[in-house]
Design a protein around this motif. Structure first.
Motif, PDB file in Angstrom:
ATOM      1  N   ALA A 130      13.242  40.386  48.103  1.00 24.40           N
ATOM      2  CA  ALA A 130      12.458  39.509  48.969  1.00 24.40           C
ATOM      3  C   ALA A 130      11.074  40.095  49.203  1.00 24.40           C
ATOM      4  N   LEU A 131      11.006  41.417  49.377  1.00 26.42           N
ATOM      5  CA  LEU A 131       9.709  42.061  49.584  1.00 26.42           C
ATOM      6  C   LEU A 131       8.842  41.975  48.326  1.00 26.42           C
ATOM      7  N   MET A 132       9.426  42.153  47.161  1.00 24.78           N
ATOM      8  CA  MET A 132       8.665  42.025  45.921  1.00 24.78           C
ATOM      9  C   MET A 132       8.094  40.620  45.779  1.00 24.78           C
ATOM     10  N   ILE A 133       8.875  39.605  46.106  1.00 23.11           N
ATOM     11  CA  ILE A 133       8.400  38.217  46.009  1.00 23.11           C
ATOM     12  C   ILE A 133       7.265  37.974  47.003  1.00 23.11           C
ATOM     13  N   ARG A 134       7.432  38.476  48.210  1.00 24.91           N
ATOM     14  CA  ARG A 134       6.433  38.235  49.259  1.00 24.91           C
ATOM     15  C   ARG A 134       5.107  38.938  48.986  1.00 24.91           C
ATOM     16  N   THR A 135       5.169  40.093  48.336  1.00 28.21           N
ATOM     17  CA  THR A 135       3.937  40.855  48.113  1.00 28.21           C
ATOM     18  C   THR A 135       3.209  40.445  46.845  1.00 28.21           C
ATOM     19  N   GLY A 138      13.310  31.485  54.049  1.00 27.68           N
ATOM     20  CA  GLY A 138      12.433  32.397  54.769  1.00 27.68           C
ATOM     21  C   GLY A 138      11.597  33.272  53.853  1.00 27.68           C
ATOM     22  N   VAL A 139      11.956  33.293  52.548  1.00 27.95           N
ATOM     23  CA  VAL A 139      11.212  34.087  51.572  1.00 27.95           C
ATOM     24  C   VAL A 139      10.165  33.230  50.875  1.00 27.95           C
ATOM     25  N   ASP A 145      12.846  20.469  51.716  1.00 31.66           N
ATOM     26  CA  ASP A 145      12.164  20.588  52.996  1.00 31.66           C
ATOM     27  C   ASP A 145      11.243  21.794  52.939  1.00 31.66           C
ATOM     28  N   ARG A 146      10.027  21.629  53.377  1.00 31.27           N
ATOM     29  CA  ARG A 146       9.072  22.735  53.421  1.00 31.27           C
ATOM     30  C   ARG A 146       9.209  23.457  54.755  1.00 31.27           C
ATOM     31  N   VAL A 147       9.371  24.759  54.708  1.00 30.68           N
ATOM     32  CA  VAL A 147       9.468  25.563  55.923  1.00 30.68           C
ATOM     33  C   VAL A 147       8.434  26.683  55.830  1.00 30.68           C
ATOM     34  N   THR A 148       8.122  27.254  56.960  1.00 28.61           N
ATOM     35  CA  THR A 148       7.155  28.349  56.985  1.00 28.61           C
ATOM     36  C   THR A 148       7.854  29.664  56.660  1.00 28.61           C
ATOM     37  N   PRO A 149       7.457  30.353  55.595  1.00 27.14           N
ATOM     38  CA  PRO A 149       8.077  31.661  55.294  1.00 27.14           C
ATOM     39  C   PRO A 149       7.851  32.637  56.444  1.00 27.14           C
ATOM     40  N   HIS A 150       8.691  33.654  56.505  1.00 30.77           N
ATOM     41  CA  HIS A 150       8.569  34.641  57.570  1.00 30.77           C
ATOM     42  C   HIS A 150       7.226  35.373  57.486  1.00 30.77           C
ATOM     43  N   ARG A 188       4.557  38.624  57.997  1.00 29.95           N
ATOM     44  CA  ARG A 188       4.712  39.996  57.511  1.00 29.95           C
ATOM     45  C   ARG A 188       5.519  40.879  58.464  1.00 29.95           C
ATOM     46  N   GLU A 189       5.382  40.680  59.763  1.00 28.85           N
ATOM     47  CA  GLU A 189       6.120  41.526  60.701  1.00 28.85           C
ATOM     48  C   GLU A 189       7.639  41.308  60.630  1.00 28.85           C
ATOM     49  N   ARG A 190       8.077  40.273  59.906  1.00 30.96           N
ATOM     50  CA  ARG A 190       9.511  40.024  59.747  1.00 30.96           C
ATOM     51  C   ARG A 190       9.993  40.289  58.320  1.00 30.96           C
ATOM     52  N   TRP A 191       9.136  40.824  57.475  1.00 29.14           N
ATOM     53  CA  TRP A 191       9.499  40.978  56.068  1.00 29.14           C
ATOM     54  C   TRP A 191      10.661  41.937  55.842  1.00 29.14           C
ATOM     55  N   LEU A 192      10.839  42.910  56.699  1.00 26.27           N
ATOM     56  CA  LEU A 192      11.917  43.878  56.489  1.00 26.27           C
ATOM     57  C   LEU A 192      13.195  43.512  57.249  1.00 26.27           C
ATOM     58  N   GLU A 193      13.234  42.325  57.826  1.00 29.25           N
ATOM     59  CA  GLU A 193      14.469  41.887  58.473  1.00 29.25           C
ATOM     60  C   GLU A 193      15.556  41.670  57.422  1.00 29.25           C
ATOM     61  N   VAL A 194      16.788  41.921  57.816  1.00 31.21           N
ATOM     62  CA  VAL A 194      17.907  41.661  56.921  1.00 31.21           C
ATOM     63  C   VAL A 194      18.342  40.210  57.061  1.00 31.21           C
ATOM     64  N   ALA A 195      19.054  39.710  56.069  1.00 26.72           N
ATOM     65  CA  ALA A 195      19.580  38.346  56.133  1.00 26.72           C
ATOM     66  C   ALA A 195      20.562  38.219  57.297  1.00 26.72           C
TER      67      ALA A 195
END
Length: 382
Positions: free
Chosen positions: A215-220, A279-280, A345-350, A352-359
């Motif tokens: 998830a972090l690789m995709i977000r960055t 969320g990703v 459905d379009r949702v707002t991804p998390h 950055r402050e939530r990027w390291l949250e677990v599922a």
């Protein structure tokens, strides 16, 4: 010692020989490779704090002492679950070890020290899981030769951005599959017919850590996923993973042995995975709709009809059944296309402050519980 060394009847010993691990008829194996040069071209330096935190978490190796068998796992009579348990173990071991091979190849060739270290830790985890499952298969007397997997020559190539999507979904689904089973068996322990399932709760934490990395690789790397076409491909990849899991599970009887309604379980896993994935990458497939389930069931019925048709494909009926098989296959492609055409459905991804949250943890497992007699595995008499 293998269980078949005990005084068991000859009908059980004379089981068909297990096919070679590399046989495409067995599991249609898919081992992946990717472009290492493209991976090395990805810059994560602006997110060093997140990657360093993940590396430290992985290198802590929280499960280093977890996978150790107690005596109650030995010398069991597997006849009550001979076929369905083996299929479950084999498929799971293949998935874990294929991940180990991919991650091992990447970590040796990647330049970024944090990313390389994380891949190395994931290869360690996946190899540990596969070996643990393989131990049970050896106890059954049905050894799965993991060493044969690297000899499979036809590796499927995926570009890094799709490797990230595929492995993220694989790890997230693995977490929700195992965690739902673990939660169910803790609530209904009479269905925990083998000690293996006691290990799932901690095992799931490895899967969740792995999904957090991808998830972090995709977000960055947002440049890899910009545009309507790439968003559509992300949705298609996601749907293909969900459909494959559903169609494979409908053929397995292990879930009934565990006291689980396989379809309700699968739909729950799909929905929980999709909530996490949204969320990703910000796309939420309408997995809770009756229309979504109807498309999956149409594909399931086509597969079941094809299975019946193969059994009847003899003599003058063979050309007819083969033609019907292609018609039903085309029907499955149509159902997948209909799913892909359904607007997400379009949702707002998390942020950055939530990027390291677990599922999130799974919801209540009572929705897929069955009331069926539990299986037991008695010890082999000595």
């Amino acid at each position: 010692m293998s269980v078949i060394a005990g005084p068991v009847d000859s009908a059980w010993v004379k089981q068909p020989k297990v096919k070679d691990a590399a046989s495409p008829q067995m599991l249609a194996p898919r081992l992946y490779r990717t472009d290492i040069e493209q991976l090395n071209a990805l810059d994560v330096s602006a997110f060093r704090a997140e990657f360093t935190a993940l590396r430290e978490d992985f290198e802590a190796d929280h499960n280093r002492a977890h996978f150790k068998w107690d005596d109650d796992a030995r010398n069991l009579d597997y006849r009550p679950v001979w076929e369905n348990f083996y299929e479950f173990l084999h498929r799971s071991a293949f998935g874990e070890f294929s991940g180990c091979l991919l991650y091992s190849d990447v970590y040796r060739r990647i330049d970024d020290p944090d990313v390389s270290a994380i891949y190395k830790c994931m290869a360690r985890d996946e190899g540990r899981h596969a070996s643990f499952l393989n131990w049970v298969m050896r106890e059954m007397g049905r050894r799965f030769d993991l060493a044969a997997l690297p000899q499979i020559e036809k590796l499927q190539f995926l570009a890094p951005q799709w490797i990230f999507i595929t492995t993220y979904l694989s790890e997230a689904i693995g977490f929700y599959r195992y965690q739902n089973i673990s939660d169910h068996l803790r609530a209904r322990s009479e269905y925990r017919f083998h000690p293996l399932f006691r290990y799932f709760h901690e095992w799931c934490k490895d899967e969740r850590r792995h999904s957090r990395f991808f998830a972090l690789m995709i977000r960055t790397q947002p440049q890899l996923y910009r545009g309507a076409w790439r968003a559509f491909l992300t949705k298609v990849f996601t749907l293909a993973v969900y459909v494959t899991m559903y169609l494979r599970d409908q053929e397995s009887s292990i879930y009934g042995t565990l006291g689980i309604d396989w379809e309700k379980y699968d739909l729950k896993v799909i929905d929980e995975t999709d909530v996490a994935a949204a969320g990703v990458w910000g796309i939420r497939i309408r997995t809770k709709s009756r229309w979504f389930a109807a498309r999956l069931r149409a594909m399931r019925e086509n597969n079941r009809a094809n299975k019946r048709g193969r059994a009847r494909a003899h003599g003058i009926r063979k050309p007819y059944e083969v033609a019907l098989r292609y018609v039903r296959f085309a029907g499955n492609i149509l159902q997948l296309a209909l799913l892909a055409a359904q607007p997400p459905d379009r949702v707002t991804p998390h942020p950055r402050e939530r990027w390291l949250e677990v599922a999130a943890d799974p919801a209540d497992t009572a929705v897929f519980a069955l009331n069926v007699p539990p299986a037991t595995l008695p010890a082999i008499a000595r």
